[in-house]
Design a protein around this motif. Structure first.
Motif, PDB file in Angstrom:
ATOM      1  N   LEU A 199       0.835  -1.197   0.000  1.00 26.62           N
ATOM      2  CA  LEU A 199       0.000   0.000   0.000  1.00 26.62           C
ATOM      3  C   LEU A 199       0.872   1.250   0.000  1.00 26.62           C
ATOM      4  CD1 LEU A 199      -2.826  -1.020   2.514  1.00 26.62           C
ATOM      5  CD2 LEU A 199      -2.643  -1.478   0.066  1.00 26.62           C
ATOM      6  N   ARG A 200       0.275   2.370  -0.352  1.00 18.04           N
ATOM      7  CA  ARG A 200       1.027   3.612  -0.499  1.00 18.04           C
ATOM      8  C   ARG A 200       1.688   4.025   0.821  1.00 18.04           C
ATOM      9  NH1 ARG A 200      -3.901   5.863  -2.344  1.00 18.04           N
ATOM     10  NH2 ARG A 200      -3.595   7.445  -0.734  1.00 18.04           N
ATOM     11  N   VAL A 201       2.752   4.795   0.712  1.00 17.82           N
ATOM     12  CA  VAL A 201       3.480   5.225   1.915  1.00 17.82           C
ATOM     13  C   VAL A 201       2.665   6.213   2.748  1.00 17.82           C
ATOM     14  CG1 VAL A 201       5.751   4.826   0.914  1.00 17.82           C
ATOM     15  CG2 VAL A 201       4.648   7.053   0.608  1.00 17.82           C
ATOM     16  N   ASP A 202       1.679   6.862   2.128  1.00 19.38           N
ATOM     17  CA  ASP A 202       0.872   7.834   2.875  1.00 19.38           C
ATOM     18  C   ASP A 202      -0.448   7.240   3.365  1.00 19.38           C
ATOM     19  OD1 ASP A 202      -0.256   7.577   0.363  1.00 19.38           O
ATOM     20  OD2 ASP A 202      -0.845   9.685   0.220  1.00 19.38           O
ATOM     21  N   VAL A 203      -0.606   5.894   3.290  1.00 23.15           N
ATOM     22  CA  VAL A 203      -1.841   5.282   3.760  1.00 23.15           C
ATOM     23  C   VAL A 203      -1.943   5.454   5.278  1.00 23.15           C
ATOM     24  CG1 VAL A 203      -0.836   2.973   4.108  1.00 23.15           C
ATOM     25  CG2 VAL A 203      -3.292   3.226   3.638  1.00 23.15           C
ATOM     26  N   ARG A 204      -3.131   5.808   5.735  1.00 19.47           N
ATOM     27  CA  ARG A 204      -3.372   5.940   7.179  1.00 19.47           C
ATOM     28  C   ARG A 204      -3.876   4.596   7.686  1.00 19.47           C
ATOM     29  NH1 ARG A 204      -4.843  10.545   4.569  1.00 19.47           N
ATOM     30  NH2 ARG A 204      -4.152  12.537   5.452  1.00 19.47           N
ATOM     31  N   ASN A 205      -3.192   4.066   8.699  1.00 15.32           N
ATOM     32  CA  ASN A 205      -3.629   2.757   9.191  1.00 15.32           C
ATOM     33  C   ASN A 205      -3.902   2.788  10.684  1.00 15.32           C
ATOM     34  OD1 ASN A 205      -1.083   2.257  10.545  1.00 15.32           O
ATOM     35  ND2 ASN A 205      -0.229   1.739   8.558  1.00 15.32           N
ATOM     36  N   VAL A 206      -4.911   2.002  11.083  1.00 22.63           N
ATOM     37  CA  VAL A 206      -5.347   1.909  12.477  1.00 22.63           C
ATOM     38  C   VAL A 206      -5.513   0.441  12.813  1.00 22.63           C
ATOM     39  CG1 VAL A 206      -7.115   2.551  14.159  1.00 22.63           C
ATOM     40  CG2 VAL A 206      -6.586   4.112  12.280  1.00 22.63           C
ATOM     41  N   ASN A 207      -5.043   0.044  13.988  1.00 19.05           N
ATOM     42  CA  ASN A 207      -5.181  -1.338  14.441  1.00 19.05           C
ATOM     43  C   ASN A 207      -5.984  -1.339  15.739  1.00 19.05           C
ATOM     44  OD1 ASN A 207      -3.547  -3.963  13.405  1.00 19.05           O
ATOM     45  ND2 ASN A 207      -4.112  -4.195  15.551  1.00 19.05           N
ATOM     46  N   LEU A 208      -7.162  -1.975  15.729  1.00 23.65           N
ATOM     47  CA  LEU A 208      -8.026  -2.031  16.902  1.00 23.65           C
ATOM     48  C   LEU A 208      -7.906  -3.392  17.563  1.00 23.65           C
ATOM     49  CD1 LEU A 208     -11.275  -0.390  15.443  1.00 23.65           C
ATOM     50  CD2 LEU A 208      -9.363   0.729  16.588  1.00 23.65           C
ATOM     51  N   SER A 209      -7.833  -3.422  18.892  1.00 22.24           N
ATOM     52  CA  SER A 209      -7.749  -4.689  19.611  1.00 22.24           C
ATOM     53  C   SER A 209      -8.593  -4.612  20.879  1.00 22.24           C
ATOM     54  CB  SER A 209      -6.293  -5.008  19.983  1.00 22.24           C
ATOM     55  OG  SER A 209      -5.767  -4.023  20.847  1.00 22.24           O
ATOM     56  N   GLY A 210      -8.935  -5.796  21.421  1.00 26.54           N
ATOM     57  CA  GLY A 210      -9.648  -5.868  22.691  1.00 26.54           C
ATOM     58  C   GLY A 210     -11.085  -5.401  22.657  1.00 26.54           C
ATOM     59  N   MET A 211     -11.689  -5.282  21.473  1.00 26.16           N
ATOM     60  CA  MET A 211     -13.038  -4.728  21.379  1.00 26.16           C
ATOM     61  C   MET A 211     -14.090  -5.788  21.097  1.00 26.16           C
ATOM     62  SD  MET A 211     -12.209  -1.141  19.442  1.00 26.16           S
ATOM     63  CE  MET A 211     -13.585  -0.313  20.208  1.00 26.16           C
ATOM     64  N   GLY A 212     -13.701  -7.047  21.094  1.00 22.39           N
ATOM     65  CA  GLY A 212     -14.673  -8.120  20.995  1.00 22.39           C
ATOM     66  C   GLY A 212     -15.337  -8.240  19.640  1.00 22.39           C
ATOM     67  N   CYS A 213     -16.487  -8.914  19.661  1.00 20.11           N
ATOM     68  CA  CYS A 213     -17.165  -9.290  18.418  1.00 20.11           C
ATOM     69  C   CYS A 213     -17.825  -8.118  17.710  1.00 20.11           C
ATOM     70  CB  CYS A 213     -18.203 -10.365  18.709  1.00 20.11           C
ATOM     71  SG  CYS A 213     -17.493 -11.867  19.415  1.00 20.11           S
ATOM     72  N   SER A 214     -17.980  -6.989  18.358  1.00 24.62           N
ATOM     73  CA  SER A 214     -18.595  -5.835  17.696  1.00 24.62           C
ATOM     74  C   SER A 214     -17.565  -4.940  17.017  1.00 24.62           C
ATOM     75  CB  SER A 214     -19.407  -5.017  18.698  1.00 24.62           C
ATOM     76  OG  SER A 214     -18.566  -4.471  19.688  1.00 24.62           O
ATOM     77  N   ALA A 215     -16.284  -5.333  17.065  1.00 24.19           N
ATOM     78  CA  ALA A 215     -15.223  -4.472  16.525  1.00 24.19           C
ATOM     79  C   ALA A 215     -15.378  -4.218  15.031  1.00 24.19           C
ATOM     80  CB  ALA A 215     -13.850  -5.078  16.815  1.00 24.19           C
ATOM     81  N   GLY A 216     -15.959  -5.170  14.299  1.00 30.87           N
ATOM     82  CA  GLY A 216     -16.143  -4.966  12.861  1.00 30.87           C
ATOM     83  C   GLY A 216     -17.054  -3.784  12.573  1.00 30.87           C
ATOM     84  N   LEU A 217     -18.169  -3.692  13.290  1.00 30.03           N
ATOM     85  CA  LEU A 217     -19.096  -2.581  13.080  1.00 30.03           C
ATOM     86  C   LEU A 217     -18.572  -1.298  13.719  1.00 30.03           C
ATOM     87  CD1 LEU A 217     -22.613  -4.243  13.401  1.00 30.03           C
ATOM     88  CD2 LEU A 217     -21.115  -3.990  11.420  1.00 30.03           C
ATOM     89  N   VAL A 218     -17.798  -1.430  14.809  1.00 31.22           N
ATOM     90  CA  VAL A 218     -17.129  -0.244  15.362  1.00 31.22           C
ATOM     91  C   VAL A 218     -16.166   0.330  14.325  1.00 31.22           C
ATOM     92  CG1 VAL A 218     -15.519   0.572  17.137  1.00 31.22           C
ATOM     93  CG2 VAL A 218     -17.372  -0.976  17.767  1.00 31.22           C
ATOM     94  N   SER A 219     -15.488  -0.542  13.595  1.00 34.28           N
ATOM     95  CA  SER A 219     -14.588  -0.099  12.523  1.00 34.28           C
ATOM     96  C   SER A 219     -15.353   0.621  11.421  1.00 34.28           C
ATOM     97  CB  SER A 219     -13.841  -1.303  11.931  1.00 34.28           C
ATOM     98  OG  SER A 219     -13.043  -1.939  12.896  1.00 34.28           O
ATOM     99  N   VAL A 220     -16.560   0.151  11.121  1.00 34.71           N
ATOM    100  CA  VAL A 220     -17.395   0.832  10.129  1.00 34.71           C
ATOM    101  C   VAL A 220     -17.734   2.242  10.608  1.00 34.71           C
ATOM    102  CG1 VAL A 220     -19.660   0.834   9.002  1.00 34.71           C
ATOM    103  CG2 VAL A 220     -18.352  -1.289   9.160  1.00 34.71           C
ATOM    104  N   GLY A 221     -18.054   2.382  11.894  1.00 33.91           N
ATOM    105  CA  GLY A 221     -18.334   3.706  12.438  1.00 33.91           C
ATOM    106  C   GLY A 221     -17.136   4.625  12.356  1.00 33.91           C
ATOM    107  N   LEU A 222     -15.951   4.081  12.642  1.00 32.70           N
ATOM    108  CA  LEU A 222     -14.722   4.878  12.528  1.00 32.70           C
ATOM    109  C   LEU A 222     -14.480   5.294  11.082  1.00 32.70           C
ATOM    110  CD1 LEU A 222     -12.059   6.033  13.579  1.00 32.70           C
ATOM    111  CD2 LEU A 222     -11.074   3.726  13.431  1.00 32.70           C
ATOM    112  N   ALA A 223     -14.650   4.359  10.156  1.00 35.42           N
ATOM    113  CA  ALA A 223     -14.466   4.669   8.735  1.00 35.42           C
ATOM    114  C   ALA A 223     -15.459   5.732   8.278  1.00 35.42           C
ATOM    115  CB  ALA A 223     -14.628   3.394   7.901  1.00 35.42           C
ATOM    116  N   LYS A 224     -16.682   5.656   8.770  1.00 29.99           N
ATOM    117  CA  LYS A 224     -17.709   6.649   8.427  1.00 29.99           C
ATOM    118  C   LYS A 224     -17.263   8.046   8.844  1.00 29.99           C
ATOM    119  CE  LYS A 224     -22.347   7.963   9.994  1.00 29.99           C
ATOM    120  NZ  LYS A 224     -22.011   8.855  11.122  1.00 29.99           N
ATOM    121  N   ASN A 225     -16.765   8.170  10.067  1.00 32.04           N
ATOM    122  CA  ASN A 225     -16.310   9.486  10.541  1.00 32.04           C
ATOM    123  C   ASN A 225     -15.166  10.031   9.691  1.00 32.04           C
ATOM    124  OD1 ASN A 225     -18.188   9.322  12.593  1.00 32.04           O
ATOM    125  ND2 ASN A 225     -16.729   8.526  14.095  1.00 32.04           N
TER     126      ASN A 225
END
Length: 487
Positions: A199-225
């Motif tokens: 991926l490009r050198v300017d890609v913004r990346n985030v790693n989420l941990s410890g958030m359980g089974c709802s982390a996928g939809l939490v990630s969608v909320g973060l992406a939305k913002n």
């Protein structure tokens, strides 16, 4: 008992009238004005307005519409998604689980083995669920290398799938979000994806941990913002998984044996964008409810050591009830945003009735019918008890929860990726139509999350994780798996 025809008719008329009340009033008012004004009067008024005034009015209307669009947050779209489909040799049928348990007597006692097998039989899981290579060793391989091997298998397969199913190229990814609750290596998963797909050198990346089974939809909320403030054409890649290899519990605590029985390997990847080009779904709502202030919710999914020093995940015996309470809190925030006016009015009237009759009569609050707002509902396949609790709490039919039960039966609890497997099930069955609305519900450690989508373009094919088994679904689940409580 079926609802009488006249009752159904009255309900339909009520919903049509209340949900379209303003439109009906506007039409009635316009008709009244037109009826009172003679055609000659209206024609004279139209002739009296100069062309320049007509032009100014049109420009003003266009400017107001433009300002309104600029003031609105950008729409967010799901361009495509892909799910990991395990090969048959990763299967863990019940007989294999029993054999392996008996071949490890120094890890678990006979009573624990019996409990685990009874739980497995009542869990709603089928014989085709899969576990990583590490679980097929005796004792299980809980090494860092085994976990990395599983990570590369499930994550890269899901990402390969989403790129293959879309026309988006890796160099078009602007933001990367990866979530996995328990296992977090260094470098993190996000860096592994960046390295693999260059991926490009300017890609913004985030790693989420410890958030359980709802982390996928939490990630969608973060992406939305992020997408709502990003330049048009921005793409976000989300990867959701749970890595099992290093998490096999080798003790005898029953509450900590549950994850061994319920969790299975899986991963899903999504590409989101703030451009409608190539979009398949439009994100309409994302509501996250954090209930970790309550001790029961905070400790319902808890990583700790048992009294012998064995590390594992303790699942509370009240997990299904806790999920139900969390869902009520989430619905209180989510419902007013999605329910039609007819349902909201009935809820308000039941509240008013309870207030007025307080102390004189017991009044049950009206349970809104979310099927008036959604054609499809995807409940996180966390377990039979969780699905039962949500089905009962929302008054859903067996057809409404079919995707959730079949996902649990075929793939097991794949944690944060499970709702994408359920969406794939709906599309593979051909029930998803343009304009259909989808409600995704997930539960995590201390919170839950609701996301609503509107279908823009259904899948052109069913070549997803269900390709080899959709013709057999839905399967008839054993009665014990649906009706008996977990022991």
């Amino acid at each position: 008992m079926s609802t009488p025809l006249h009752v159904k008719l009255l309900k339909t008329v009520y919903r049509v009238v209340v949900d379209n009340l303003f439109a009906i009033l506007a039409v009635a008012a316009t008709a009244a004005v037109v009826q009172r004004a003679s055609p000659a009067t209206a024609l004279a008024l139209a002739r009296g307005i100069r062309p320049a005034h007509w032009l100014l009015a049109l420009l003003a209307a266009a400017g107001a519409a433009k300002l309104r669009r600029m003031g609105r947050p950008k729409d967010v779209y799901l361009v495509e998604y892909g799910c990991f489909r395990p090969k048959p040799w990763y299967r863990a049928p019940f007989a294999t689980c029993l054999e392996h348990a008996h071949l490890m007597p120094y890890l678990v006692d006979e009573e624990s083995v019996s409990f685990a097998i009874r739980l497995l039989a009542r869990s709603g899981l089928g014989e085709e669920t899969c576990v990583p290579d590490a679980y097929h060793y005796m004792p299980p391989d809980r090494s860092l290398k085994a976990s990395r091997d599983e990570t590369e298998l499930v994550i890269f397969s899901a990402v390969d799938e989403v790129f293959a199913r879309s026309t988006v190229r890796p160099e078009e990814i602007d933001v990367l979000i990866v979530n996995c609750s328990i296992f977090t290596p260094t470098p993190v998963f996000a860096d592994m994806v960046v390295n693999r797909y260059k991926l490009r050198v300017d890609v913004r990346n985030v790693n989420l941990s410890g958030m359980g089974c709802s982390a996928g939809l939490v990630s969608v909320g973060l992406a939305k913002n992020l997408l709502q403030v990003a330049p048009p054409g921005t793409h976000v890649l989300i990867v959701s998984t749970e890595i099992l290899s290093s998490q096999y519990y080798v003790g005898t605590e029953r509450a900590m044996l549950l994850p061994n029985c319920l969790f299975r390997m899986g991963a899903a990847a999504m590409i989101l964008s703030n451009s409608p080009e190539r979009a398949r779904f439009r994100l309409t709502r994302a509501v996250r409810t954090v209930t970790a202030a309550r001790d029961a919710d905070y400790r319902c999914v808890f990583q700790e050591e048992d009294d012998k020093g064995n590390t594992g995940i303790r699942l509370s015996k009240d997990l299904a009830t806790t999920a139900g309470h969390a869902l009520k809190s989430n619905i209180a925030a989510f419902g007013p945003l999605v329910l039609p006016a007819s349902e909201q009015l009935l809820v308000a009237l039941s509240f008013l009735k309870r207030k007025l009759l307080r102390g004189r009569a017991k009044v049950r609050l009206y349970r809104p019918d979310f099927r008036t707002a959604f054609e499809h509902i995807c409940i996180h396949a966390g377990g039979r008890g969780v699905i039962d609790e949500v089905q009962h709490g929302l008054g859903l039919s067996d057809e409404d929860v079919e995707a959730s039960r079949m996902t649990l039966h075929r793939f097991g609890n794949t944690s944060s990726s499970s709702v994408l497997y359920e969406l794939a099930y709906l599309e593979a069955k051909g029930t998803m139509k343009k304009g259909d609305r989808v409600w995704m519900i997930s539960f995590g450690a201390g919170f839950d999350c609701s996301v609503a989508w509107e279908c823009v373009k259904p899948a052109a094919d069913a070549n997803g994780p269900w390709a080899d088994c959709i013709h057999r679904c839905p399967v008839q689940l054993p009665e014990i798996a649906k009706d008996m409580s977990d022991s």
